[in-house]
Design a protein around this motif. Structure first.
Motif, PDB file in Angstrom:
ATOM      1  N   UNK A 125      85.515 -48.579 -33.159  1.00  0.00           N
ATOM      2  CA  UNK A 125      85.817 -49.669 -32.696  1.00  0.00           C
ATOM      3  C   UNK A 125      86.045 -49.668 -31.148  1.00  0.00           C
ATOM      4  N   UNK A 126      86.512 -48.617 -30.551  1.00  0.00           N
ATOM      5  CA  UNK A 126      86.763 -48.710 -29.097  1.00  0.00           C
ATOM      6  C   UNK A 126      85.467 -48.048 -28.511  1.00  0.00           C
ATOM      7  N   UNK A 127      84.692 -47.415 -29.219  1.00  0.00           N
ATOM      8  CA  UNK A 127      83.344 -46.968 -28.641  1.00  0.00           C
ATOM      9  C   UNK A 127      82.528 -48.303 -28.253  1.00  0.00           C
ATOM     10  N   UNK A 128      82.318 -49.442 -29.196  1.00  0.00           N
ATOM     11  CA  UNK A 128      81.730 -50.573 -28.856  1.00  0.00           C
ATOM     12  C   UNK A 128      82.631 -51.850 -28.566  1.00  0.00           C
ATOM     13  N   UNK A 129      83.818 -51.582 -27.914  1.00  0.00           N
ATOM     14  CA  UNK A 129      84.965 -52.563 -27.671  1.00  0.00           C
ATOM     15  C   UNK A 129      84.288 -53.690 -26.753  1.00  0.00           C
ATOM     16  N   UNK A 130      83.587 -53.348 -26.054  1.00  0.00           N
ATOM     17  CA  UNK A 130      82.833 -54.405 -25.028  1.00  0.00           C
ATOM     18  C   UNK A 130      82.355 -55.574 -25.861  1.00  0.00           C
ATOM     19  N   UNK A 131      81.305 -54.965 -26.676  1.00  0.00           N
ATOM     20  CA  UNK A 131      80.810 -56.113 -27.508  1.00  0.00           C
ATOM     21  C   UNK A 131      81.538 -56.527 -28.482  1.00  0.00           C
ATOM     22  N   UNK A 132      82.420 -55.916 -29.165  1.00  0.00           N
ATOM     23  CA  UNK A 132      83.176 -56.259 -30.343  1.00  0.00           C
ATOM     24  C   UNK A 132      84.453 -57.382 -29.864  1.00  0.00           C
ATOM     25  N   UNK A 133      84.853 -57.047 -28.722  1.00  0.00           N
ATOM     26  CA  UNK A 133      85.766 -58.137 -28.287  1.00  0.00           C
ATOM     27  C   UNK A 133      85.147 -59.189 -27.284  1.00  0.00           C
ATOM     28  N   UNK A 134      84.053 -59.097 -26.602  1.00  0.00           N
ATOM     29  CA  UNK A 134      83.408 -60.012 -25.801  1.00  0.00           C
ATOM     30  C   UNK A 134      83.060 -61.080 -26.444  1.00  0.00           C
ATOM     31  N   UNK A 135      82.145 -61.082 -27.688  1.00  0.00           N
ATOM     32  CA  UNK A 135      81.496 -62.093 -28.650  1.00  0.00           C
ATOM     33  C   UNK A 135      82.650 -62.926 -29.307  1.00  0.00           C
ATOM     34  N   UNK A 136      83.503 -62.595 -29.859  1.00  0.00           N
ATOM     35  CA  UNK A 136      84.569 -63.586 -30.248  1.00  0.00           C
ATOM     36  C   UNK A 136      85.464 -64.164 -29.146  1.00  0.00           C
ATOM     37  N   UNK A 137      85.967 -63.695 -28.335  1.00  0.00           N
ATOM     38  CA  UNK A 137      86.566 -64.250 -27.401  1.00  0.00           C
ATOM     39  C   UNK A 137      85.809 -65.332 -26.392  1.00  0.00           C
ATOM     40  N   UNK A 138      84.619 -64.956 -26.134  1.00  0.00           N
ATOM     41  CA  UNK A 138      83.678 -65.938 -25.344  1.00  0.00           C
ATOM     42  C   UNK A 138      83.344 -67.089 -26.025  1.00  0.00           C
ATOM     43  N   UNK A 139      83.107 -66.874 -27.484  1.00  0.00           N
ATOM     44  CA  UNK A 139      83.065 -68.116 -28.468  1.00  0.00           C
ATOM     45  C   UNK A 139      84.159 -69.017 -28.564  1.00  0.00           C
ATOM     46  N   UNK A 140      85.098 -68.442 -28.692  1.00  0.00           N
ATOM     47  CA  UNK A 140      86.710 -69.355 -28.534  1.00  0.00           C
ATOM     48  C   UNK A 140      86.805 -69.967 -27.292  1.00  0.00           C
ATOM     49  N   UNK A 141      86.698 -69.168 -26.416  1.00  0.00           N
ATOM     50  CA  UNK A 141      86.893 -69.955 -25.103  1.00  0.00           C
ATOM     51  C   UNK A 141      85.893 -71.126 -24.740  1.00  0.00           C
ATOM     52  N   UNK A 142      84.544 -70.971 -25.259  1.00  0.00           N
ATOM     53  CA  UNK A 142      83.590 -72.093 -25.067  1.00  0.00           C
ATOM     54  C   UNK A 142      83.901 -73.188 -26.079  1.00  0.00           C
ATOM     55  N   UNK A 143      84.485 -72.879 -27.304  1.00  0.00           N
ATOM     56  CA  UNK A 143      85.118 -74.079 -28.154  1.00  0.00           C
ATOM     57  C   UNK A 143      86.430 -74.543 -27.525  1.00  0.00           C
ATOM     58  N   UNK A 144      87.162 -73.931 -26.779  1.00  0.00           N
ATOM     59  CA  UNK A 144      88.246 -74.471 -26.067  1.00  0.00           C
ATOM     60  C   UNK A 144      88.064 -75.334 -24.996  1.00  0.00           C
ATOM     61  N   UNK A 145      86.928 -75.042 -24.171  1.00  0.00           N
ATOM     62  CA  UNK A 145      86.557 -75.649 -23.011  1.00  0.00           C
ATOM     63  C   UNK A 145      85.966 -77.033 -23.414  1.00  0.00           C
ATOM     64  N   UNK A 146      85.071 -77.011 -24.525  1.00  0.00           N
ATOM     65  CA  UNK A 146      84.247 -78.154 -25.052  1.00  0.00           C
ATOM     66  C   UNK A 146      85.382 -79.306 -25.698  1.00  0.00           C
ATOM     67  N   UNK A 147      86.034 -78.427 -26.637  1.00  0.00           N
ATOM     68  CA  UNK A 147      86.884 -79.317 -27.410  1.00  0.00           C
ATOM     69  C   UNK A 147      88.178 -79.521 -26.782  1.00  0.00           C
ATOM     70  N   UNK A 148      88.940 -78.650 -26.403  1.00  0.00           N
ATOM     71  CA  UNK A 148      90.265 -78.668 -25.894  1.00  0.00           C
ATOM     72  C   UNK A 148      90.242 -79.381 -24.712  1.00  0.00           C
ATOM     73  N   UNK A 149      89.608 -78.710 -23.681  1.00  0.00           N
ATOM     74  CA  UNK A 149      89.653 -79.403 -22.235  1.00  0.00           C
ATOM     75  C   UNK A 149      88.915 -80.889 -22.036  1.00  0.00           C
ATOM     76  N   UNK A 150      87.792 -80.672 -22.738  1.00  0.00           N
ATOM     77  CA  UNK A 150      86.801 -82.147 -22.337  1.00  0.00           C
ATOM     78  C   UNK A 150      87.246 -83.095 -23.185  1.00  0.00           C
ATOM     79  N   UNK A 151      87.263 -82.888 -24.476  1.00  0.00           N
ATOM     80  CA  UNK A 151      87.271 -83.843 -25.548  1.00  0.00           C
ATOM     81  C   UNK A 151      88.983 -84.102 -25.644  1.00  0.00           C
ATOM     82  N   UNK A 152      89.671 -83.178 -25.641  1.00  0.00           N
ATOM     83  CA  UNK A 152      91.000 -83.171 -25.908  1.00  0.00           C
ATOM     84  C   UNK A 152      91.897 -84.426 -25.153  1.00  0.00           C
ATOM     85  N   UNK A 153      91.323 -84.465 -23.764  1.00  0.00           N
ATOM     86  CA  UNK A 153      92.230 -85.547 -23.086  1.00  0.00           C
ATOM     87  C   UNK A 153      92.027 -86.757 -23.615  1.00  0.00           C
ATOM     88  N   UNK A 154      91.119 -87.287 -24.398  1.00  0.00           N
ATOM     89  CA  UNK A 154      90.738 -88.550 -24.957  1.00  0.00           C
ATOM     90  C   UNK A 154      91.417 -88.794 -26.376  1.00  0.00           C
TER      91      UNK A 154
END
Length: 255
Positions: free
Chosen positions: A17-46
């Motif tokens: 896992x730690x040998x491929x930590x960059x790809x293993x961690x970056x993908x789920x964190x980036x995907x979740x961040x995009x959801x939070x930006x689109x739904x949480x920050x942009x749509x959530x205020x309404x």
């Protein structure tokens, strides 16, 4: 109990896992961040907080998004961990070693759980950059995350034994778990749905898991919290029983 055997398997899985930590961690964190930006920050205020138990919409979806990542990563890490020894033939060395079912589960499943906890922790910290949220019951939240990670790491272990090709490793996470998670109330409360969709949603087992985690974060749930915890524990017991039968019969492990 062969503690050295379990520790050796655990250490080997974590090192991969730690040998491929960059790809293993970056993908789920980036995907979740995009959801939070689109739904949480942009749509959530309404959104009206009264529809989500008084919480902001961004705080409401954090547990659902965390569950989405948790189910996917727990299942994938565990299934790939046991599939590779089968694919390379190293499984026969494991079966002939003085390592029992308990040690094997502690090694493979324990490593998958630890990987999921690391990714979950990073996601929760990252979510604070986009959404202002608090955890109402932090100890229960931590315990429930471990329960869910254990349940689906065990499920992934079964999946890795069942699969006879890399394609099958992706079928269940992509075509079953992800759609069920999206339809289980990740982005909405079941109370905003009209019938018959409210009733149909209650047949989705992931719906109860999401609400269990959401309750530990916000104190709000669409179902009794005891039912959510009970279903998770029951699923763990079922998976352990299936794995015990697999090792007893040698299904997909020998021959």
């Amino acid at each position: 109990m062969n503690a050295r055997g379990a520790l050796a398997i655990l250490r080997n899985e974590l090192s991969r896992f730690f040998r491929t930590a960059f790809g293993s961690i970056l993908s789920p964190v980036l995907t979740t961040s995009l959801y939070l930006v689109v739904f949480g920050a942009a749509i959530g205020s309404r959104m009206d907080p009264s529809q989500f138990g008084g919480s902001s919409y961004g705080a409401f979806i954090v547990p659902g998004l965390l569950m989405l990542t948790l189910l996917s990563e727990s299942t994938s890490n565990s299934s790939f961990g046991i599939y590779m020894p089968r694919f390379t033939g190293a499984i026969y060395e494991l079966l002939s070693a003085p390592v029992g079912v308990a040690e094997t589960l502690l090694g493979f499943v324990g490593a998958a759980v630890l990987k999921s906890l690391i990714i979950s922790g990073i996601i929760m910290v990252t979510a604070l950059l986009f959404v202002d949220y608090t955890i109402a019951h932090p100890i229960l939240a931590f315990g429930y995350i471990i329960l869910v990670a254990s349940a689906f790491s065990l499920f992934g272990f079964i999946l890795g034994i069942w699969a006879d090709g890399f394609e099958k490793l992706q079928i269940v996470p992509l075509l079953i778990l992800t759609p069920l998670t999206f339809l289980g109330g990740t982005f909405y409360s079941v109370k905003v749905l009209a019938e018959p969709w409210q009733t149909i949603t209650q047949f989705n087992p992931i719906f109860y898991l999401i609400n269990g985690l959401r309750w530990t974060f916000t104190g709000y749930s669409d179902v009794p919290i005891g039912l959510a915890f009970g279903m998770t524990v029951g699923f763990i017991a079922l998976c352990i029983t299936v794995i015990a039968v697999i090792f007893r019969t040698g299904w997909r492990l020998r021959g």
